[in-house]
Design an enzyme around this catalytic site. Structure first.
Site, PDB file in Angstrom:
ATOM      1  N   ASP A 112     -35.794   6.326 -31.531  1.00  0.00           N
ATOM      2  CA  ASP A 112     -35.168   7.613 -31.227  1.00  0.00           C
ATOM      3  C   ASP A 112     -35.378   7.859 -29.740  1.00  0.00           C
ATOM      4  O   ASP A 112     -36.518   7.822 -29.266  1.00  0.00           O
ATOM      5  CB  ASP A 112     -35.863   8.679 -32.078  1.00  0.00           C
ATOM      6  N   GLU A 158     -35.334  21.179 -37.270  1.00  0.00           N
ATOM      7  CA  GLU A 158     -36.762  21.244 -37.549  1.00  0.00           C
ATOM      8  C   GLU A 158     -37.361  22.610 -37.241  1.00  0.00           C
ATOM      9  O   GLU A 158     -38.528  22.843 -37.542  1.00  0.00           O
ATOM     10  CB  GLU A 158     -37.494  20.175 -36.738  1.00  0.00           C
TER      11      GLU A 158
END
Length: 151
Positions: A13, A100
């Site tokens: 990522d 998130e």
């Protein structure tokens, strides 16, 4: 030589935090795919996204773009920003919605905003986006939502 796919894939990522990436070295190290941050909210574009996106294409790890969702901004506007930033091509992996944090937004406004993003992006790219989150956040806000999207 076996024609069976590997039982485990390796990926990374990246965003502006990693800076410039040597994508040929990443691929040579055995990386099968990469997630690159494309956008955040309704107007932020990761300054390294274009370089990461092109580098992944040239080097060969499967590429996937993600959007960091900001709950205080309209989901449809965020989707439009993401879609105007990422030029998907055949062979690209499904897009990802990274959620998130809720920025103080809860209940139907949060669920509805995420649904608006998913409803805009999925049909535009022809595949259901993946939702990236963490278990406590998911259980607190979406335990019975978005069942048609991989987590």
């Amino acid at each position: 030589m076996s024609s069976n796919p590997p039982s485990r894939l390796t990926g990374i990522d990246v965003s502006h935090f990693q800076g410039h990436v040597d994508w040929a070295a990443v691929k040579a190290a055995g990386c099968d795919f990469a997630f690159a941050k494309a956008t955040e909210g309704a107007g932020v574009t990761d300054p390294f996204f274009a370089a990461h996106w092109a580098g992944m294409k040239a080097a060969g790890p499967g590429r996937r773009a993600y959007h960091l969702y900001r709950a205080q901004q309209p989901g449809a506007q965020q989707a439009a920003h993401f879609l105007s930033t990422v030029q998907f091509e055949a062979g690209d992996l499904p897009p990802v919605l990274d959620i998130e944090v809720n920025d103080g937004v809860t209940g139907q406004p949060l669920v509805g905003g995420v649904q608006s993003w998913l409803d805009a992006v999925g049909p535009a790219v022809g595949v259901a986006p993946i939702i990236y989150t963490n278990t406590p956040f998911w259980n607190a806000h979406f335990p019975h939502q978005f069942t048609n999207h991989p987590l």
